[in-house]
Enzyme design. Structure first.
Site, PDB file in Angstrom:
ATOM      1  N   ASN A   9     -10.413 -10.675  17.268  1.00 16.61           N
ATOM      2  CA  ASN A   9     -10.545  -9.768  16.289  1.00 16.61           C
ATOM      3  C   ASN A   9     -11.171 -10.218  15.532  1.00 16.61           C
ATOM      4  O   ASN A   9     -12.762 -10.021  15.549  1.00 16.61           O
ATOM      5  CB  ASN A   9      -8.770 -10.642  15.487  1.00 16.61           C
ATOM      6  N   ASP A  10     -11.562 -11.351  14.759  1.00 19.23           N
ATOM      7  CA  ASP A  10     -13.167 -12.530  14.121  1.00 19.23           C
ATOM      8  C   ASP A  10     -14.061 -11.940  14.347  1.00 19.23           C
ATOM      9  O   ASP A  10     -15.077 -11.929  13.990  1.00 19.23           O
ATOM     10  CB  ASP A  10     -12.460 -13.917  14.003  1.00 19.23           C
ATOM     11  N   VAL A  11     -14.643 -11.718  16.078  1.00 19.22           N
ATOM     12  CA  VAL A  11     -15.542 -11.845  16.550  1.00 19.22           C
ATOM     13  C   VAL A  11     -16.326 -10.644  16.077  1.00 19.22           C
ATOM     14  O   VAL A  11     -17.678  -9.868  17.000  1.00 19.22           O
ATOM     15  CB  VAL A  11     -15.706 -12.533  18.094  1.00 19.22           C
ATOM     16  N   THR A  12     -15.026  -9.451  16.295  1.00 22.40           N
ATOM     17  CA  THR A  12     -15.753  -7.771  15.911  1.00 22.40           C
ATOM     18  C   THR A  12     -15.939  -8.231  14.070  1.00 22.40           C
ATOM     19  O   THR A  12     -16.255  -6.742  13.736  1.00 22.40           O
ATOM     20  CB  THR A  12     -14.965  -7.080  16.692  1.00 22.40           C
TER      21      THR A  12
END
Lengths: 109, 475
Positions: free
Chosen positions: B401-404
């Site tokens: 999630n956050d890394v995208t």
């Protein structure tokens, strides 16, 4: 006392060189292998087992140091053995890869 | 064995540890390196048992009559180590490393306690540096022990992974740390009473617990890495205590490398280590998350079905899979591998984009995929894979999630602004497999999901991948 401080200075020298060496060696490890790196270094600090053996086996020991030493050896050997075995398990999976991939490529062709 | 010979052999051990770390720079040689390290460790243990006298430290000589006791202890410890190491699932690796690290820290603290006891019992006058080393190794070893156990309990979900906070927490921690340090200083100043060090160690244990409790489960890897460095430093300090170079060098190698690794992890998450340890990130994120939502993009989320995704994937030329922790939790790595195999049979090029903090430890995702027999050559690091996204017909995001989140590039108000991310939004189409619209651990919405190119495939990662495999096979 002079001799004592001479030893201390040598030990400090060794300590500082180890810091630079640690940083140098680690900065070349790819992120791919950071988890095995963590567990590998974890196994290496299990070297404290040497200290634990000094305590458990000291000739001038009493019951207290014997008990403490016994526990320390248990803990340190769990650290050493567990650390190396778990790292080996992880790295084994990385090592198997090449032939598997080649087999697949051959299969695809 | 004479002092000189044993010291030379210890040097061989030191070199083997350095080689073990050095060989870790290539996946093909890494295992050999680890074996060299293990051999070096065996040598160091053997040399220690064969020594008739030790160096400039406090311990004088070993009594061979106690060897049976050492052997029993070593057998018990090794059995625990082997069983733990063999049984642990690869997803549970972080907590296993925490546990092994903790027991090492505990051993260091016990060695310090015992040396202090010897000083008191024998009325030996020691120099300040040895007392200082006892204080440092005792304190840090205890913090590492207690902290690692809590980190283990959190990751194993024995206790709640969420940050545990209460008012005045920082002050309580500071007071405990301060008193513990104060007592350690009195030890260093030459005070010799058992209770001084015992109380200092108890306070250090309490500090270890209290300092890890407020840190969320998602940040535990950073904590484990830091505690790993702590144990290394503590082991180096006990090297001063015992006059042992092998302890100083090996301990400090770990201390320095562990510290560097911790900093690198912080950088990959775009957070300072101070923020991780004391930040109570949830609160910061909640405030900034609102701001991000307020100023964020608007749009609708498109949902899709496994059959549609299967068609997209099967007729693509290049697919980039972006695995995240959700994949590991669902234990879907083997199914993902199966999906990739099916696609490769159809001449689709499949690569995996690995963010440095994917998983629960840096490099954890690599281990999980390696376990599923994904060739490591198909795993691409962020810098390498980012330019490839525009060439990919489909980016398949599984449980990441956050890394995208493109907000890391575009929205200065976002708490993750500045964090290096995978350029998933540059792919020609994006499929996100996710349980629900719940935000990731940073607690913020992901603008990626509102992108017109993006489709959501809701459901358990494993079930969805299984459906995909069946659908691709049926085509």
């Amino acid at each position: 006392m002079g001799g004592h401080y001479a030893t201390l200075i040598i030990e400090l020298t060794v300590l500082l060189l180890a810091i630079f060496l640690g940083i140098e060696v680690i900065s070349k490890v790819p992120t791919l292998l950071h988890t095995p790196l963590m567990s590998g270094t974890n196994a290496i600090h299990g070297i404290v087992i040497v200290g634990a053996i000094f305590v458990a086996g000291a000739s001038d020991q009493d019951t207290l140091t014997q008990v403490i030493g016994f526990i320390a050896v248990v803990l340190a050997s769990a650290n050493v053995v567990g650390g190396f075995v778990v790292t080996d398990r992880m790295l084994e999976m990385f090592k198997k890869k090449e032939p598997v991939k080649k087999a697949n490529e051959a299969g695809a062709k | 064995m004479s002092e000189n010979i044993s010291n030379l052999l210890y040097l061989v051990s030191i070199v083997s540890f350095i080689l073990a770390l050095k060989f870790l720079s290539s996946p093909t040689r890494a295992r050999r390196g680890n074996q060299i390290g293990a051999a070096g460790m065996l040598l160091a243990i053997g040399v220690t048992l064969a020594k008739s006298e030790t160096g400039g430290g406090l311990s004088k000589s070993l009594d061979t009559g106690t060897y049976w006791l050492i052997a029993i202890a070593a057998i018990i410890g090794s059995a625990i180590g082997v069983i733990g190491a063999r049984k642990v699932k690869m997803t549970a690796m972080p907590q296993m490393v925490a546990l092994f690290n903790g027991v090492g820290g505990g051993a260091v603290a016990l060695v310090a306690l015992s040396e202090y006891h010897n000083i008191i019992r024998d009325h030996v006058s020691t120099t300040w540096d040895i007392s200082l080393a006892i204080g440092i190794s005792g304190l840090i070893g205890s913090v590492s022990f207690a902290g690692s156990i809590i980190a283990f309990a959190k990751l194993q979900e024995l206790i709640h992974g969420r940050p545990i906070t209460y008012p005045g927490q920082k002050i309580v921690n500071l007071v405990i740390l301060g008193v513990g340090l104060g007592l350690a200083c009195t030890v260093a100043a030459g005070v010799t009473h058992h209770w001084v060090l015992v109380v200092a160690l108890l306070l250090a244990l309490a500090f270890g617990v209290l300092f890890v409790l407020p840190i969320g489960g998602a940040d535990m890897p950073v904590v484990i890495s830091l505690l790993n460095a702590f144990t290394g430093i503590a082991a180096a300090a006990s090297g001063f205590e015992l006059g042992s170079n092998v302890l100083i060098v090996s301990g400090m190698l770990v201390g320095a490398s562990g510290t560097l690794l911790t900093l690198m992890m912080g950088k990959a998450m775009n957070r300072s280590i101070g923020n991780v340890l004391f930040g109570a990130f949830g609160q910061v994120a909640a405030g900034a998350g609102d701001a991000a939502a307020a100023g964020g993009a608007t749009g609708t989320v498109k949902s899709t079905s496994a059959d549609d995704v299967a068609i997209m994937l099967a007729y693509a030329r290049k697919v980039i899979i972006v695995p995240g922790y959700g994949l590991a939790v669902a234990q879907a790595q083997h199914n993902v591998r199966e999906l990739a195999d099916e696609l490769e049979k159809r001449n689709v090029e499949v690569v995996y984009a690995i963010h440095p903090v994917a998983g629960r430890m840096p490099g954890h995702m690599n281990v999980l995929l390696a376990e599923a027999n994904v060739p490591y050559t198909a795993l691409k690091e962020m810098e390498e894979v980012n330019p490839e996204f525009p060439l990919a017909e489909v980016a398949l995001v599984i449980g990441a999630n956050d890394v995208t989140n493109p907000a890391a590039r575009s929205n200065p108000a976002s708490p993750i602004y500045g964090m290096p991310i995978l350029d998933v939004d540059k792919a020609q189409a994006i499929v996100v497999m996710k349980r629900s619209m719940r935000p990731g651990f940073a607690g913020i919405d992901n603008e990626l999901y509102l992108d017109p190119k993006c489709m959501m495939l809701f459901g358990d990662a494993k079930e969805s991948v299984v459906k995909l495999v069946t659908a691709v096979k049926a085509l």
